[in-house]
Design an enzyme around this catalytic site. Structure first.
Site, PDB file in Angstrom:
ATOM      1  CG  ASN A  11      -1.808   1.136   1.382  1.00 24.20           C
ATOM      2  OD1 ASN A  11      -1.768   2.051   0.569  1.00 24.20           O
ATOM      3  ND2 ASN A  11      -2.626   1.124   2.418  1.00 24.20           N
ATOM      4  NE  ARG A  93      -5.850   2.187  -0.350  1.00 21.84           N
ATOM      5  CZ  ARG A  93      -6.174   2.639   0.836  1.00 21.84           C
ATOM      6  NH1 ARG A  93      -5.376   2.433   1.845  1.00 21.84           N
ATOM      7  NH2 ARG A  93      -7.306   3.267   1.016  1.00 21.84           N
ATOM      8  CG  HIS A 181     -11.948   5.836   2.298  1.00 22.72           C
ATOM      9  ND1 HIS A 181     -12.486   7.008   2.783  1.00 22.72           N
ATOM     10  CD2 HIS A 181     -10.629   5.894   2.578  1.00 22.72           C
ATOM     11  CE1 HIS A 181     -11.525   7.748   3.323  1.00 22.72           C
ATOM     12  NE2 HIS A 181     -10.375   7.085   3.205  1.00 22.72           N
ATOM     13  NE  ARG A 241      -7.069  13.891   2.744  1.00 29.20           N
ATOM     14  CZ  ARG A 241      -7.311  12.610   2.512  1.00 29.20           C
ATOM     15  NH1 ARG A 241      -8.130  12.262   1.548  1.00 29.20           N
ATOM     16  NH2 ARG A 241      -6.746  11.672   3.240  1.00 29.20           N
ATOM     17  N   GLY A 328      -9.957   4.336  12.184  1.00 33.26           N
ATOM     18  CA  GLY A 328      -9.380   4.754  13.476  1.00 33.26           C
ATOM     19  C   GLY A 328     -10.345   5.442  14.420  1.00 33.26           C
ATOM     20  CD  GLU A 331     -11.761  -0.093  13.057  1.00 34.15           C
ATOM     21  OE1 GLU A 331     -10.835  -0.551  13.754  1.00 34.15           O
ATOM     22  OE2 GLU A 331     -11.750  -0.120  11.816  1.00 34.15           O
ATOM     23  CD  GLU A 379      -8.393   0.788   3.896  1.00 33.25           C
ATOM     24  OE1 GLU A 379      -7.622   0.962   4.870  1.00 33.25           O
ATOM     25  OE2 GLU A 379      -8.841   1.719   3.214  1.00 33.25           O
TER      26      GLU A 379
HETATM   27  P1  AMP Z   1      -6.730   5.758  10.572  1.00 28.95           P
HETATM   28  O1  AMP Z   1      -6.408   6.706   9.455  1.00 28.95           O
HETATM   29  O2  AMP Z   1      -7.855   4.825  10.269  1.00 28.95           O
HETATM   30  O3  AMP Z   1      -5.512   5.064  11.120  1.00 28.95           O
HETATM   31  O4  AMP Z   1      -7.259   6.668  11.801  1.00 28.95           O
HETATM   32  C1  AMP Z   1      -6.470   7.653  12.409  1.00 28.95           C
HETATM   33  C2  AMP Z   1      -7.359   8.525  13.313  1.00 28.95           C
HETATM   34  O5  AMP Z   1      -7.971   7.665  14.302  1.00 28.95           O
HETATM   35  C3  AMP Z   1      -6.577   9.591  14.081  1.00 28.95           C
HETATM   36  O6  AMP Z   1      -7.323  10.807  14.092  1.00 28.95           O
HETATM   37  C4  AMP Z   1      -6.528   9.019  15.480  1.00 28.95           C
HETATM   38  O7  AMP Z   1      -6.446  10.016  16.482  1.00 28.95           O
HETATM   39  C5  AMP Z   1      -7.867   8.316  15.553  1.00 28.95           C
HETATM   40  N1  AMP Z   1      -7.903   7.366  16.672  1.00 28.95           N
HETATM   41  C6  AMP Z   1      -7.232   6.206  16.808  1.00 28.95           C
HETATM   42  N2  AMP Z   1      -7.480   5.662  18.026  1.00 28.95           N
HETATM   43  C7  AMP Z   1      -8.319   6.512  18.676  1.00 28.95           C
HETATM   44  C8  AMP Z   1      -8.939   6.546  19.968  1.00 28.95           C
HETATM   45  N3  AMP Z   1      -8.747   5.568  20.830  1.00 28.95           N
HETATM   46  N4  AMP Z   1      -9.745   7.597  20.264  1.00 28.95           N
HETATM   47  C9  AMP Z   1      -9.939   8.592  19.386  1.00 28.95           C
HETATM   48  N5  AMP Z   1      -9.393   8.626  18.154  1.00 28.95           N
HETATM   49  C10 AMP Z   1      -8.588   7.611  17.808  1.00 28.95           C
END
Ligand code: AMP
Length: 394
Positions: A11, A93, A181, A241, A328, A331, A379
């Protein structure tokens, strides 16, 4: 195809290449996961095993590696870690498949030139996605490579949902809504089809809320609309963004502020969103931990835009049966989920605060007309599954 070995998923982004290595034979857990980050400005490789233990780490001086060099390092590291286990195929990807690629495809030199021709539609991402493809085609032309597209899942959308109200020749040239996505939505939808088939066949709004963020409306497990359009800039507020903007803002920036195209690009991709509004961080965890008013304001705008777009997708679907959170923030951030669903009460969704805190599966009350769920995305695993299927059918 009965040979056993490994599948390597790549990726590649603008300054990093992430990878994951899977057994070929089963839909099992990942063997190794890693990345080279900061390509061009101090590359750093880190690889972890299935238990999360760091098994390889290395740093290079600033411009010692480009994307081709980084791919070569990943291949060498992979070989060392896998010892005698052979690599059977690579899954990539690829951000843009245009209107032609509606499913994963096995790459040959003709496909590479077709994907190269799509670079103008995603100039910041597509060249980086294709760099490892070219490096592997040269180094190991006999190994199958499968391209999996972020846009493909959305090609089921009605044409109406894919068009801008622009003169026809621009639409014909490819200026249209593609949606992104897609690998994440594909994974989440397939997971739900396995665990909650009736729900997955209904009308869903899936919220992929990470550094990049978008919503996708699905019916019968197929995309019917999405908040991302021509590029991954559209729709929701994201880490850096802005999401949907009045295009007049761009004219203002160019005409009144004399900003260059590259300065506007930098503003839109890297300086806006949660970071721009808060002036603190693009990271939701940092904002949630901050006592600054601007951090709260950034979160409020993030939530407000999502609630409004959920309303828009509900209209496109003609009603909603379920809302699904992933990535992130989706979840892991119970507070953001609660704030979003508070804004969706009018749709008939009632959050169960305890289930929401527990952070798994169904998070709405049993008597909620519209249900709400958390489904973790993966992914890389989706790409591995497609690569396995391509091997099995070749
Ligand atoms: P991703 O791009 O899917 O890895 O997501 C990244 C985003 O998820 C960032 O803004 C992180 O701060 C947020 N994130 C990850 N874990 C947590 C958490 N436990 N509480 C709040 N935000 C989170």
């Amino acid at each position: 195809m009965t040979e056993t070995g490994c599948i390597v998923v790549l990726n590649a982004g603008s300054s990093s290449i992430k990878f994951a290595i899977y057994e070929s034979g089963t839909d099992g857990d990942v063997l190794f996961r890693g990345q080279i980050e900061r390509i061009g400005v101090g590359p750093h490789l880190e690889v972890r095993d299935a238990a999360g233990k760091v098994v390889a780490e290395r740093k290079w001086p600033n411009d010692a590696l480009d994307h081709h060099g980084a791919t070569a390092e990943i291949l060498a590291q992979g070989q060392a870690l896998l010892a005698s286990r052979p690599v059977l195929a690579f899954g990539h990807r690829v951000v843009h498949g245009g209107t032609k690629f509606v499913a994963p495809v096995r790459i040959d030199r003709t496909i590479v030139s077709e994907l190269d021709a799509l670079v103008p539609l995603a100039p910041l991402h597509q060249p980086h996605n294709l760099a490892p493809v070219a490096a592997i085609l040269n180094a190991a032309p006999h190994l199958p490579q499968i391209a999996c597209f972020d846009t493909a899942f959305h090609r089921t959308q009605p044409l109406l949902a894919q068009e801008f109200a622009l003169p026809r020749e621009l639409t014909a040239e490819g200026v249209r809504r593609y949606g992104f996505h897609g690998l994440s939505y594909d994974f989440v939808t397939k997971r739900l089809l396995g665990t909650q088939p009736a729900l997955a066949q209904g009308r869903l709004i899936i919220a992929h809320l990470g550094n990049g963020a978008s919503l996708c409306a699905t019916k019968d497990g197929r995309s019917v609309a999405s908040t991302m359009g021509f590029t991954a800039l559209d729709g929701l507020v994201m880490g850096t963004r802005a999401g949907t903007l009045d295009p007049g803002v761009l004219l203002y920036l160019a005409q009144q502020r004399g900003m260059s195209f590259s300065a506007i690009e930098d503003l839109l991709y890297r300086k806006s969103g949660l970071l721009g509004v808060s002036g603190i961080s693009s990271d939701m965890r940092t904002l949630r931990a901050s006592a600054e008013r601007s951090a709260r304001e950034a979160i409020d705008l993030f939530v407000y835009r999502i609630v409004r777009e959920i309303g828009s997708l509900a209209a496109a679907l003609g009603g909603v049966d379920g809302i699904v959170f992933t990535a992130g923030i989706g979840e892991n951030d119970a507070a953001t989920r609660a704030e979003i669903l508070a804004g969706c009460r009018w749709l008939g969704v009632t959050l169960d605060p305890e289930r929401n805190r527990a952070g798994e599966g169904r998070i709405s009350m049993d008597n909620s007309t519209v249900s709400a769920w958390i489904v973790p995305t993966d992914e890389e695993r989706m790409i591995a599954q497609y690569t396995r299927s391509a091997l099995a059918s070749s």
